[in-house]
Design an enzyme around this catalytic site. Structure first.
Site, short mmCIF file in Angstrom:
data_model
loop_
_atom_site.label_atom_id
_atom_site.label_comp_id
_atom_site.label_asym_id
_atom_site.label_seq_id
_atom_site.Cartn_x
_atom_site.Cartn_y
_atom_site.Cartn_z
N TRP A 255 0.86 -1.17 0.00
CA TRP A 255 0.00 0.00 0.00
C TRP A 255 0.90 1.22 0.00
CZ3 TRP A 255 -0.27 3.87 3.85
CH2 TRP A 255 -1.13 4.93 3.49
N GLU B 272 -3.07 -2.90 -2.53
CA GLU B 272 -4.21 -2.30 -1.81
C GLU B 272 -4.59 -0.91 -2.32
OE1 GLU B 272 -3.44 -1.90 2.37
OE2 GLU B 272 -5.48 -1.23 2.81
N LYS C 8 -7.02 2.58 -2.61
CA LYS C 8 -7.61 3.48 -1.63
C LYS C 8 -8.30 4.63 -2.33
CE LYS C 8 -6.41 5.81 2.64
NZ LYS C 8 -5.47 5.90 3.74
N ASP D 118 -9.69 -3.12 1.49
CA ASP D 118 -9.76 -2.59 2.85
C ASP D 118 -11.16 -2.01 3.01
OD1 ASP D 118 -9.69 -0.54 4.94
OD2 ASP D 118 -7.53 -0.92 5.05
N HIS E 152 -11.72 1.76 2.59
CA HIS E 152 -11.15 2.48 1.45
C HIS E 152 -12.12 2.78 0.33
CE1 HIS E 152 -6.66 1.58 2.40
NE2 HIS E 152 -7.32 2.08 3.42
N HIS F 28 -8.62 -6.38 4.30
CA HIS F 28 -8.22 -5.61 5.46
C HIS F 28 -9.53 -5.21 6.12
CE1 HIS F 28 -3.86 -4.00 4.89
NE2 HIS F 28 -3.91 -5.30 5.04
N ASP G 116 -12.28 7.04 6.52
CA ASP G 116 -11.41 5.88 6.77
C ASP G 116 -10.78 5.99 8.16
OD1 ASP G 116 -9.86 3.63 6.34
OD2 ASP G 116 -8.27 4.74 5.32
N ASP H 220 -10.54 3.88 10.70
CA ASP H 220 -9.87 2.73 11.30
C ASP H 220 -10.27 2.47 12.75
OD1 ASP H 220 -8.08 1.57 9.16
OD2 ASP H 220 -7.47 3.66 9.09
N ASP I 10 -7.25 -4.38 10.01
CA ASP I 10 -6.53 -3.13 9.83
C ASP I 10 -7.27 -1.99 10.52
OD1 ASP I 10 -4.83 -1.16 9.11
OD2 ASP I 10 -5.28 -1.18 6.97
#
Ligand code: RNT
Ligand code: ZN
Length: 412
Positions: free
Chosen positions: A182, A223, A225, A256, A259, A283, A291, A293, A323
């Site tokens: 990434w 990955e 995004k 992810d 993303h 992820h 995003d 997380d 993630d």
């Protein structure tokens, strides 16, 4: 009590033709890769003075983050003891455990040998990620797609070194290491040239992947995004970019869950992607408005994701990684909550009477389909999960007490 609840749950599920023992046998096989960066707020050990960059952010000031590999491994041991089953640990390059002053492009397998030895004692697999951020050579906002060949070559060397380290993990531990690339590359404001950086990234990836390793040891993923903080207008490694690259070059796409636009369903993307790629990396994260997380919980999105994997037998082709990085709660509890949530969602999916649901759908009986899907939410999958924990020698309910006791012993 847990055994009694399970016996009852087993009967309830048997009535709709579902075998709870078989579901648990399947759950036991699923490995979840725990992201090391939750343990120390994505700081790593190589460059203590470098601030987190790349448009990702950790917020919170909960005490006790790991300051070195030894502390991180000890935290992992605690977390792993509270998650039923055998799993994996996902490392970033900045988590090298070495006294040498070594830059990212000079990393070698030996800088990770203590991790490998530890993984052997724990019976866990290892995954790996090049760290293309939090570094002076990423300050321009561009790494593998940089127009400056010196910068780009540095990151190419780093990614090549990373795949070598991944292959070493795979060989030593007897299980494939996922090496996921990434990069944060992008522009804050509207660019004129959207093509050039993407063409350079493609070229860089071609060089990185020209090093051949045994498929048994390493598994390459890329990955995409949507945006990052400071790269709101344009992200080089977009969804279309990497999907195209993965299909053309036999790589795995990493989806992810943070993303995409917040209203997009990542669960819906899996069946489309896996028609064109052999394997998939997930992820699993929890975006809140962006995003962000957040720690993964058993919400509808996770339920939908798990059902997609199970209903289509995609688990054999999917690697599951977590993630998220939340520094506002106990970091060990964060891993445990996230991993156990994924397991709970998968278990509920394994406990679905899939054939019956498919039959309703094929007949056009959407009323029965919806009614049963809703009823299933109230079935006793929790009792089945508790039983799974106990049979795997893990606390079903009081795991947090153990984290609290451990926390009290820390001098950090
Ligand atoms: C960033 C990506 C990436 C990182 C980790 C630390 O948006 O999700 O996977 O979170 O590599
Ligand atoms: Zn990610």
């Amino acid at each position: 009590m847990i055994h009694e609840h399970y016996a009852l749950a087993k009967k309830i599920y048997a009535k709709i033709g579902v075998d709870t023992d078989a579901a648990l046998a399947k759950l036991k096989k699923v490995k979840i890769s725990l992201q090391c960066w939750q343990g120390d707020d994505v700081e790593g050990f190589l460059f203590k003075e470098n601030a987190l960059s790349g448009g990702i952010q950790v917020t919170g000031n909960y005490p006790g983050k790991a300051r070195n590999a030894e502390e991180l491994r000890s935290d992992f041991e605690m977390a792993l003891s509270l998650i039923p089953g055998k799993h994996k640990v996902n490392l970033h390059a900045i988590y090298a455990d070495t006294d040498e002053k070594v830059d990212l492009d000079e990393l070698e397998p030996r800088h990770f040998s203590s991790w490998v030895e530890w993984a052997k004692t724990q019976g866990v697999g290892l995954d790996f990620n090049p760290t293309c951020f939090s570094h002076e050579k990423a300050e321009s906002g561009f790494t593998l797609s940089s127009a400056d060949t010196k910068i780009r070559d540095f990151w190419i060397r780093h990614c090549r070194a990373s795949r070598k380290i991944g292959a070493y993990f795979g060989k030593e531990l007897g299980q494939k290491a996922v090496v996921n690339i990434w990069i944060p590359d992008g522009y804050k404001d509207l660019p004129v040239d959207r093509y050039g950086p993407r063409a350079r990234l493609k070229e860089a990836l071609d060089i990185i992947y020209s090093d051949k390793y045994d498929d048994e040891y390493i598994f390459d993923a890329i990955e995409p995004k949507l945006f990052g903080i400071g790269a709101e207008a344009y992200t080089v490694g977009s969804s279309e970019f990497y999907f195209g690259y993965a299909v053309e070059n036999g790589k795995a796409l990493c989806l992810d869950t943070g993303h995409f636009h917040p209203t997009e369903s990542v669960a819906d993307k899996i069946s489309a992607v896996l028609l064109y790629t052999k394997e998939l990396l997930l992820h699993i994260s929890r975006p809140m408005r962006w995003d962000s997380d957040h720690v993964v919980i058993f919400d509808d999105e996770l339920g939908a994701l798990a059902s997609e994997l199970v209903r289509n037998s995609f688990l054999e082709r999917t690697h599951i990684g977590l993630d998220f990085f939340d520094a506002s709660i106990n970091r060990i509890a964060a891993w445990v909550i996230g991993a156990r949530s994924v397991q709970k969602a998968l278990l509920r999916a394994f406990l679905e009477p899939i054939e019956l649901l498919k039959e309703y759908e094929a007949k056009g009986d959407y009323t029965s389909r919806l009614a049963l899907m809703e009823e299933l939410k109230n079935y006793p999958h929790g009792a089945v999960y508790d039983y799974f924990c106990v049979t795997e020698g893990v606390s079903a309910k009081d795991w947090l007490d153990k984290v609290r006791n451990y926390e009290k012993t820390l001098k950090r």
